[in-house]
Motif scaffolding. Structure first.
Motif, PDB file in Angstrom:
ATOM      1  N   GLU A 207       3.860  16.297 -21.588  1.00 50.75           N
ATOM      2  CA  GLU A 207       5.252  16.632 -21.289  1.00 50.75           C
ATOM      3  C   GLU A 207       6.056  15.342 -21.264  1.00 50.75           C
ATOM      4  N   LYS A 208       7.029  15.210 -22.149  1.00 51.67           N
ATOM      5  CA  LYS A 208       7.784  13.969 -22.270  1.00 51.67           C
ATOM      6  C   LYS A 208       9.154  14.115 -21.614  1.00 51.67           C
ATOM      7  N   THR A 209       9.163  13.919 -20.324  1.00 54.27           N
ATOM      8  CA  THR A 209      10.411  13.908 -19.565  1.00 54.27           C
ATOM      9  C   THR A 209      10.540  12.534 -18.917  1.00 54.27           C
ATOM     10  N   VAL A 210      11.536  11.776 -19.339  1.00 54.21           N
ATOM     11  CA  VAL A 210      11.683  10.399 -18.872  1.00 54.21           C
ATOM     12  C   VAL A 210      12.653  10.353 -17.697  1.00 54.21           C
ATOM     13  N   ARG A 211      12.214   9.721 -16.613  1.00 54.59           N
ATOM     14  CA  ARG A 211      13.086   9.461 -15.474  1.00 54.59           C
ATOM     15  C   ARG A 211      13.591   8.028 -15.575  1.00 54.59           C
ATOM     16  N   LEU A 212      14.752   7.769 -14.964  1.00 52.58           N
ATOM     17  CA  LEU A 212      15.256   6.399 -14.906  1.00 52.58           C
ATOM     18  C   LEU A 212      14.298   5.570 -14.070  1.00 52.58           C
ATOM     19  N   ASN A 213      13.739   4.547 -14.677  1.00 54.81           N
ATOM     20  CA  ASN A 213      12.753   3.711 -14.009  1.00 54.81           C
ATOM     21  C   ASN A 213      13.450   2.469 -13.457  1.00 54.81           C
ATOM     22  N   THR A 214      14.021   2.599 -12.245  1.00 56.80           N
ATOM     23  CA  THR A 214      14.713   1.465 -11.637  1.00 56.80           C
ATOM     24  C   THR A 214      13.706   0.469 -11.089  1.00 56.80           C
ATOM     25  N   GLY A 215      14.116  -0.790 -11.034  1.00 55.92           N
ATOM     26  CA  GLY A 215      13.290  -1.804 -10.410  1.00 55.92           C
ATOM     27  C   GLY A 215      13.301  -1.654  -8.898  1.00 55.92           C
ATOM     28  N   VAL A 216      12.539  -2.493  -8.240  1.00 56.46           N
ATOM     29  CA  VAL A 216      12.381  -2.423  -6.792  1.00 56.46           C
ATOM     30  C   VAL A 216      12.692  -3.790  -6.199  1.00 56.46           C
ATOM     31  N   ALA A 217      13.477  -3.799  -5.140  1.00 53.19           N
ATOM     32  CA  ALA A 217      13.751  -5.025  -4.383  1.00 53.19           C
ATOM     33  C   ALA A 217      13.407  -4.755  -2.925  1.00 53.19           C
ATOM     34  N   ILE A 218      12.619  -5.631  -2.333  1.00 52.41           N
ATOM     35  CA  ILE A 218      12.207  -5.465  -0.937  1.00 52.41           C
ATOM     36  C   ILE A 218      12.596  -6.719  -0.166  1.00 52.41           C
ATOM     37  N   ARG A 219      13.214  -6.516   1.000  1.00 54.80           N
ATOM     38  CA  ARG A 219      13.558  -7.620   1.873  1.00 54.80           C
ATOM     39  C   ARG A 219      12.955  -7.390   3.255  1.00 54.80           C
ATOM     40  N   GLY A 220      12.781  -8.456   4.015  1.00 50.04           N
ATOM     41  CA  GLY A 220      12.265  -8.321   5.372  1.00 50.04           C
ATOM     42  C   GLY A 220      11.744  -9.642   5.894  1.00 50.04           C
ATOM     43  N   GLU A 221      10.923  -9.563   6.930  1.00 51.61           N
ATOM     44  CA  GLU A 221      10.309 -10.730   7.543  1.00 51.61           C
ATOM     45  C   GLU A 221       8.798 -10.537   7.524  1.00 51.61           C
ATOM     46  N   THR A 222       8.065 -11.602   7.270  1.00 52.36           N
ATOM     47  CA  THR A 222       6.612 -11.484   7.181  1.00 52.36           C
ATOM     48  C   THR A 222       5.984 -11.268   8.552  1.00 52.36           C
ATOM     49  N   ASN A 223       4.982 -10.428   8.567  1.00 52.64           N
ATOM     50  CA  ASN A 223       4.255 -10.082   9.789  1.00 52.64           C
ATOM     51  C   ASN A 223       3.018 -10.975   9.889  1.00 52.64           C
TER      52      ASN A 223
END
Length: 461
Positions: A207-223
């Motif tokens: 089944e060829k249904t393409v979703r928008l493949n957005t990138g990922v950005a993560i912010r925070g403080e290290t544990n």
């Protein structure tokens, strides 16, 4: 003669065996039928080994399973004269669901701001009866330490928190009762398999249904905790920073004119990102300066014990270290100011005292600078913004972003019917077929006759 593949449990000769295994830490489920003269052949909760057999000989373990429901029916069939036969329809599953639904509590022993927690013991506690394999993560970061893993809730949620902490995805080996943490979206502990066209039965559907493949950005403080270091801190202390402990006296006998204001003002300072390791704590603070210069006389530093032993009030500015992250800074006030005689005079005195001692306080802290801010991205813009303080390192945060982004690249759904081959396929495994790379999302297998159906997700580039 052609090779015959079958599924069985403990080699008892079960019939109509089937199971479904999904790409998640959820139970493998299945069922089988068994004919026996034993009126008590099975008991709910019995553990058995589901395996693949080749010409009746055990070949590969698939999972340890536990019997969930047992339905017994007396049949008309006879094993021999006077011996009844019983049909058992049995549902089974592995126990990972039971284990992961448990409510767990990881308390204060799972917090260590000094040296941090090693990841293997934390993973062992989370995985309970399953072996926790974090070797792939240790190979990447042998010195990784977790500052805080205090948690209360279901073990599923603790496992998800651990995945974020390590920058890993958890996969389960149900036959060896092991949960393995890998730094990729797919199960890199299993060698990718190339499937030839001759091993696939028609029809192969995609089944060829393409979703928008957005990138990922993560912010925070290290544990995590860092190496012991000395960190410079500076604080601008304005009128709102001070508490006031002062007296006033007339300078010239005229209460409406100049007054002498004497006493102390106090500011409480917190440095929560640096955990003071001084012993005593007062030894962890050094190089104290006012407005960029070392005052004369220098500022005396007390801890609460030595401050309590004072018999006379200090004549000069001083500090009291309250705990690992907090300090009281006192400045001696002595100056003249115009103070009205009205009822608000004391408020004016307090304001004047605060204004006399405006300054920038700076000092060095010996300790652990364990909060490190990070901002990591993976994939192509536009980025979906996320926030977490769970990763134990910036590298772990980057792996989290990579795993999420990589997972969004597997989009096309496909279904593949396999020819008998004696291969045990696992969810999370990568396979290549034709010009495509696929992730196994679900395996459904049944016997007899033996057949395998794979639900796949194709990698879209």
């Amino acid at each position: 003669m052609a090779t015959r593949y079958t599924l069985d449990v403990d080699g008892i000769g079960a019939e109509s065996v089937s199971y479904t295994e999904t790409n998640a830490i959820v139970p493998l489920t299945g069922r089988f039928t068994y004919i026996s003269s034993d009126p008590d052949a099975f008991t709910i909760g019995d553990d058995m080994i589901l395996g693949l057999y080749t010409d009746g000989v055990f070949t590969s373990a698939i999972s340890q399973v536990f019997l969930r429901t047992v339905t017994k029916t007396e049949t008309d069939a006879k094993f021999s004269a006077g011996v009844k036969a019983y049909r058992y329809d049995v549902d089974f599953e592995c126990d990972v669901g039971f284990v992961m639904e448990q409510v767990v509590s990881f308390g204060s022993t799972y917090f260590d701001a000094d040296t941090g927690l090693e990841i293997a013991p934390v993973a062992t506690a989370v995985c309970e009866t399953y072996i926790a394999d974090v070797s792939d993560i240790i190979a990447l970061e042998p010195d990784m330490r977790i500052r805080d893993f205090q948690f209360m809730g279901k073990r599923y949620e603790a496992l998800a928190k651990l995945e974020r902490t390590l920058g890993a995805k958890a996969y389960i080996d149900r036959d060896s009762l092991e949960i393995r943490f890998v730094p990729t979206y797919y199960d890199s502990g299993i060698t990718p398999t190339t499937v030839s066209s001759s091993a696939v039965l028609s029809p192969f559907s995609e089944e060829k249904t393409v979703r928008l493949n957005t990138g990922v950005a993560i912010r925070g403080e290290t544990n995590t905790v860092s190496q012991v270091t000395t960190v410079s801190k500076a604080y601008r202390l304005g009128p709102d920073s001070w508490s006031v402990f002062v007296n006033r006296a007339d300078l010239d006998g005229d209460p409406s004119n100049n007054s002498l204001i004497t006493g102390l003002v106090r500011a409480t300072i917190s440095h929560p990102d640096v955990y003071n390791l001084g012993s005593p704590l007062s030894a962890g603070i050094s190089n104290v300066q006012i407005d960029g210069a070392t005052p004369t006389p220098s500022i005396t530093i007390y801890d609460e014990t030595t401050a309590a032993e004072l018999t006379d009030e200090p004549e000069n500015d001083f500090m009291i270290v309250l705990d690992e992250t907090s300090i009281d800074f006192y400045r001696v006030v002595s100056g003249a100011a115009n103070v009205p005689t009205m009822t608000w005079a004391e408020a004016v005195v307090a304001r004047k005292a605060k204004e006399m001692e405006l300054c920038t306080l700076s000092f060095d802290v010996y300790g652990n600078n364990f909060r490190k801010y990070f901002y990591v991205v993976s994939g192509s813009a536009p980025y979906e913004e996320m926030e977490t303080n769970d990763p134990a390192s910036t590298e772990a945060a980057q792996r989290c972003a990579n795993i999420i982004s990589e997972g969004r690249g597997f989009q096309f759904s496909a279904r593949m019917y396999m020819v008998d081959s004696g291969t045990v396929y696992r969810p999370g495994q990568l396979i290549t077929y034709g010009d495509g790379t696929y992730l196994i999302d679900e395996v459904t297998c049944q016997s007899h006759p033996y057949s395998v159906v794979l639900k796949l997700l194709k990698k879209v580039t």
